[in-house]
Design an enzyme around this catalytic site. Structure first.
Site, short mmCIF file in Angstrom:
data_model
loop_
_atom_site.label_atom_id
_atom_site.label_comp_id
_atom_site.label_asym_id
_atom_site.label_seq_id
_atom_site.Cartn_x
_atom_site.Cartn_y
_atom_site.Cartn_z
N ASN A 37 43.86 45.86 56.49
CA ASN A 37 43.39 45.05 57.62
C ASN A 37 44.54 44.36 58.35
O ASN A 37 45.27 43.56 57.75
CB ASN A 37 42.39 44.01 57.07
CG ASN A 37 41.51 43.41 58.14
OD1 ASN A 37 41.53 43.84 59.30
ND2 ASN A 37 40.72 42.42 57.76
N HIS A 122 27.16 38.14 50.91
CA HIS A 122 27.80 36.96 51.49
C HIS A 122 26.82 36.13 52.30
O HIS A 122 26.54 36.46 53.45
CB HIS A 122 28.89 37.38 52.47
CG HIS A 122 30.12 37.94 51.84
ND1 HIS A 122 31.28 38.12 52.54
CD2 HIS A 122 30.37 38.36 50.59
CE1 HIS A 122 32.20 38.63 51.73
NE2 HIS A 122 31.68 38.79 50.55
N ARG A 147 27.27 35.07 47.20
CA ARG A 147 28.43 34.22 47.47
C ARG A 147 28.04 33.23 48.56
O ARG A 147 27.41 33.62 49.55
CB ARG A 147 29.60 35.08 47.94
CG ARG A 147 30.89 34.32 48.10
CD ARG A 147 31.98 35.20 48.71
NE ARG A 147 32.01 35.07 50.16
CZ ARG A 147 33.06 35.38 50.93
NH1 ARG A 147 34.17 35.85 50.38
NH2 ARG A 147 33.01 35.24 52.24
N TYR A 159 36.99 29.98 57.03
CA TYR A 159 36.87 31.30 56.41
C TYR A 159 35.46 31.53 55.84
O TYR A 159 34.91 30.66 55.17
CB TYR A 159 37.88 31.48 55.26
CG TYR A 159 37.49 32.66 54.42
CD1 TYR A 159 37.75 33.95 54.88
CD2 TYR A 159 36.76 32.52 53.24
CE1 TYR A 159 37.31 35.05 54.17
CE2 TYR A 159 36.32 33.61 52.53
CZ TYR A 159 36.60 34.88 53.00
OH TYR A 159 36.15 35.96 52.30
N ASP A 222 34.36 31.66 47.35
CA ASP A 222 35.74 32.11 47.60
C ASP A 222 36.53 30.97 48.24
O ASP A 222 36.22 30.54 49.35
CB ASP A 222 35.69 33.33 48.55
CG ASP A 222 37.03 34.05 48.67
OD1 ASP A 222 38.06 33.46 48.27
OD2 ASP A 222 37.03 35.19 49.16
N HIS A 224 39.72 31.20 48.92
CA HIS A 224 40.66 31.90 49.80
C HIS A 224 42.06 31.29 49.80
O HIS A 224 42.66 31.05 50.86
CB HIS A 224 40.09 31.98 51.23
CG HIS A 224 40.13 33.37 51.78
ND1 HIS A 224 41.03 33.77 52.72
CD2 HIS A 224 39.39 34.46 51.50
CE1 HIS A 224 40.85 35.05 53.02
NE2 HIS A 224 39.85 35.50 52.28
N GLU A 248 36.68 32.15 43.28
CA GLU A 248 37.66 33.19 43.63
C GLU A 248 38.86 32.62 44.37
O GLU A 248 38.71 31.71 45.20
CB GLU A 248 36.92 34.21 44.52
CG GLU A 248 37.82 35.25 45.13
CD GLU A 248 37.05 36.16 46.09
OE1 GLU A 248 35.80 36.09 46.11
OE2 GLU A 248 37.69 36.91 46.82
N GLU A 274 42.47 40.15 45.10
CA GLU A 274 42.20 41.07 46.21
C GLU A 274 43.44 41.40 47.01
O GLU A 274 43.49 42.44 47.66
CB GLU A 274 41.09 40.52 47.13
CG GLU A 274 41.51 39.31 47.94
CD GLU A 274 40.38 38.73 48.78
OE1 GLU A 274 39.24 38.67 48.30
OE2 GLU A 274 40.65 38.34 49.93
N ARG A 295 39.98 41.25 40.88
CA ARG A 295 39.40 41.44 42.23
C ARG A 295 39.97 42.62 43.00
O ARG A 295 39.64 42.83 44.16
CB ARG A 295 39.64 40.16 43.04
CG ARG A 295 38.78 39.01 42.62
CD ARG A 295 37.35 39.20 43.08
NE ARG A 295 37.23 39.05 44.52
CZ ARG A 295 36.42 39.78 45.28
NH1 ARG A 295 35.68 40.73 44.76
NH2 ARG A 295 36.35 39.56 46.57
N GLU A 351 31.45 43.35 44.93
CA GLU A 351 31.21 42.72 46.24
C GLU A 351 30.67 43.78 47.20
O GLU A 351 31.16 44.90 47.25
CB GLU A 351 32.53 42.16 46.78
CG GLU A 351 32.37 41.40 48.08
CD GLU A 351 33.71 40.81 48.57
OE1 GLU A 351 34.78 41.36 48.23
OE2 GLU A 351 33.67 39.80 49.29
N TRP A 414 45.72 31.29 54.55
CA TRP A 414 44.40 31.49 55.17
C TRP A 414 43.47 32.10 54.15
O TRP A 414 43.85 32.94 53.36
CB TRP A 414 44.48 32.42 56.39
CG TRP A 414 43.14 32.60 57.03
CD1 TRP A 414 42.50 31.71 57.85
CD2 TRP A 414 42.24 33.70 56.87
NE1 TRP A 414 41.28 32.21 58.22
CE2 TRP A 414 41.09 33.42 57.63
CE3 TRP A 414 42.32 34.91 56.15
CZ2 TRP A 414 40.01 34.29 57.71
CZ3 TRP A 414 41.26 35.78 56.22
CH2 TRP A 414 40.10 35.47 57.00
O1 EZ4 Z 1 39.34 37.89 53.62
O2 EZ4 Z 1 38.94 41.41 53.23
O3 EZ4 Z 1 36.40 38.21 49.16
N1 EZ4 Z 1 36.59 38.69 50.23
C1 EZ4 Z 1 37.56 38.31 51.08
C2 EZ4 Z 1 37.66 39.09 52.35
C3 EZ4 Z 1 39.10 39.08 52.91
C4 EZ4 Z 1 39.30 40.24 53.86
C5 EZ4 Z 1 40.75 40.33 54.32
O4 EZ4 Z 1 40.98 41.51 55.03
O5 EZ4 Z 1 38.26 37.37 50.81
O6 EZ4 Z 1 36.73 38.58 53.25
CO CO Z 2 38.10 36.97 48.72
#
Ligand code: EZ4
Ligand code: CO
Length: 414
Positions: A37, A122, A147, A159, A222, A224, A248, A274, A295, A351, A414
Site C-alpha cells: 500500500n 471492523h 474490532r 485511524y 488496534d 496502530h 494490536e 503487520e 499479525r 482479519e 500513524w
Molecule cells: O493500516 O493495511 O489491522 N489493520 C491495519 C490496516 C493497515 C493498512 C495499511 O496499509 O492496521 O488497516
Molecule cells: Co493493524
C-alpha cells in the site's frame, strides 16, 4: 512444469493492487499478491526488472528452491519491497502446484484442521452511538468477533474510523489510501494526533460496548503503533476489565524489546507484526513469549512458504496466528491466507475486511463467509481468478496512507 511467462498486473478497482501471474508451458496459471500500500510501483519494478527475467524457463514445481534463490541470490536481505515480490512468486507457484495436483491449496499444506477460519470485522464510529450501530450491523452480517475503533473527542480524524457510516453498515472505502493534491503535487493527508486524549477515551468506549453487547463477544482493538511502552502498559491494564481478544500494535513494531515492558504489566493479549516482513523480525517476540498473536500476512512476509515456517516457529512457543486482512491485501492474498488458516494447528483468528463489489468484479473469488467463519473453497489451487480485461478499466492511481503529526507539528507514528 516450466514457466513460460510471468506478468505483473497493476489495477485500481477502488484501490491499488499488484498481482503477479505466472503461466506454465502447459497453460496452467498461478496468481500471487504483491500489493504494498502506497509503494505499489516499487514492487512492480522489482518484479519486472529483477525477478521475472530469472523465472522464465525455470521449473515451476521447485517452490522452496525458487524462494531460496530469490532471497539468498539477491544478497540484500528482507525489506517490504523484496519480500512482497518474493511472496507473489511463492504464492503463484503454490497456486500452480495445487492446480496440477487437482487440490485446493490447503490440502497440500497438510489438510484442514478446522471447518473454517474465525474472522473478525471492523466496526467503527465517530462517536459511541455510531460505533454501537456499526457493531450491530457487523453482528447482522454474521461476524462473531469484532474490532472496535472510534473517533477521539478533540481530534478531527483518527485511524480506523470511516468518515461516516450511513446506517452503521460496513463501508468499503474505510481507510483507503487517499489522494490529496496541494500545490499541484500529490501528498498524503495529514492527521493530528494526541495520545493522552486517546488513552483517556478508549476505556469508556469498551465499557459502553461491553454493557451493550455483554461479556461473550470477542472484541479487538488496534492502537496502530502510537503509544510509548509505558503508555501501552497503562492502557493494556486499564482495558483488562473488558477482556480483549487482543490489543494490536500497542507500540512501534520494530522495537521488539518494548513488548517486554508491556508484558510485565498486563494480562491483555498482545498482537503485532503487520508491518514485519521476515521471521527474523519476530525472534525476540517469540522466544520471549512477548506476544500472543502473529499479525503478518502471506503477502508481505515472503509468501506461503515463509508464513508457514513463521507460524510453525510461533507454535513452538504456543503463539497463534492472526493474519493481516485489510482491503489492501488483495483477494489473491486473502485466499492464500485462508488456505493457511485452515491448515495450521495454531490458527487464532483471521482479519477480514470485505473487498468492494468493484474489486470483486476484477478478482473472481471462490472463498466464502458463513456464520462468522471463512472457508477458502475446494476449487483446485488458490481459487481466485484475475480478469485482466476488467482490470484494464482501472488504471493505477497514485495514493497514500495519511501521515500523523502532533499538534506542534512533530511527525508521529500513524
Ligand atoms: O493500516 O493495511 O489491522 N489493520 C491495519 C490496516 C493497515 C493498512 C495499511 O496499509 O492496521 O488497516
Ligand atoms: Co493493524
Amino acid at each position: 512444469m516450466r514457466i513460460k511467462s510471468a506478468e505483473v498486473n497493476v489495477t485500481s478497482p477502488g484501490r491499488n493492487f499488484v498481482t503477479l501471474r505466472i503461466t506454465t508451458e502447459d497453460g496452467v496459471t498461478g496468481l500471487g499478491d504483491a500489493t504494498l500500500n502506497g509503494r505499489e510501483l516499487a514492487v512492480r519494478a522489482y518484479l519486472d526488472d529483477h525477478v521475472v527475467p530469472l523465472l522464465l524457463g525455470e521449473d515451476a514445481a521447485r517452490i522452496e528452491d525458487t524462494w531460496q534463490y530469490l532471497y539468498r541470490g539477491a544478497y540484500w536481505r528482507r525489506g517490504p519491497v523484496t519480500m512482497a515480490a518474493i511472496a507473489a512468486v511463492d504464492t503463484a507457484l503454490w497456486d500452480i502446484k495445487a492446480q496440477y495436483a487437482g487440490m485446493p491449496l490447503y490440502q497440500l499444506l497438510g489438510g484442514a484442521c478446522r471447518t473454517g477460519a474465525l474472522a473478525y470485522g471492523h466496526a467503527s464510529g465517530r462517536d459511541v452511538p455510531e460505533l454501537l450501530d456499526s457493531v450491530r450491523a457487523h453482528l447482522a452480517l454474521g461476524y462473531r468477533a469484532i474490532r472496535i475503533q472510534t473517533g477521539i473527542p478533540g481530534l478531527d480524524s483518527v485511524y480506523g474510523v470511516a468518515a461516516s457510516s450511513p446506517g452503521g453498515g460496513e463501508r468499503y472505502d474505510y481507510e483507503p489510501a487517499r489522494r490529496v493534491t496541494g500545490g499541484g503535487r500529490l501528498r498524503p493527508t495529514v492527521e493530528i494526533w494526541d495520545t493522552r486524549a486517546y488513552m483517556r477515551h478508549v476505556p469508556a468506549v469498551f465499557e459502553a460496548v461491553r454493557s451493550e453487547f455483554g461479556p461473550e463477544l470477542p472484541l479487538l482493538h488496534d492502537a496502530h503503533h502510537r503509544m510509548t511502552p509505558i503508555q501501552a502498559a497503562r492502557l493494556s491494564r486499564d482495558l483488562e476489565p473488558y477482556d480483549l481478544f487482543w490489543l494490536e500494535d500497542a507500540t512501534p513494531a520494530e522495537d521488539q524489546e518494548a513488548l517486554r515492558l508491556i508484558r510485565h504489566h498486563t494480562t491483555t493479549p498482545l498482537a503485532i507484526g503487520e508491518v514485519f516482513n521476515s521471521v527474523h523480525d519476530y525472534t525476540t517476540l517469540l522466544s520471549g513469549r512477548l506476544i500472543d498473536y502473529v499479525r503478518s500476512a502471506v503477502t508481505h512476509t515472503g509468501g506461503v512458504t515463509a508464513m508457514k515456517k513463521l507460524l510453525d516457529l510461533a507454535a513452538v512457543y504456543g503463539i497463534r496466528s492472526g493474519m493481516h486482512g485489510p482491503t489492501d491485501i488483495s483477494p489473491v492474498g486473502m485466499a492464500a491466507a485462508l488456505h493457511l488458516d485452515l491448515a495450521v494447528h495454531n490458527f487464532g483468528i483471521q482479519e477480514y475486511m470485505r473487498h468492494s463489489p468493484q474489486t470483486l468484479d476484477v478478482f473472481r473469488t471462490s472463498y466464502r463467509f458463513e456464520d462468522g467463519l471463512l472457508h477458502p473453497s475446494d476449487t483446485p489451487g488458490l481459487g481466485v481468478d484475475l480478469d485482466t480485461e476488467a482490470a484494464a478499466h482501472f488504471p493505477y492511481q497514485q495514493a497514500y496512507l495519511p501521515v500523523n503529526r502532533l499538534s506542534d507539528g512533530t511527525v508521529h507514528d500513524w
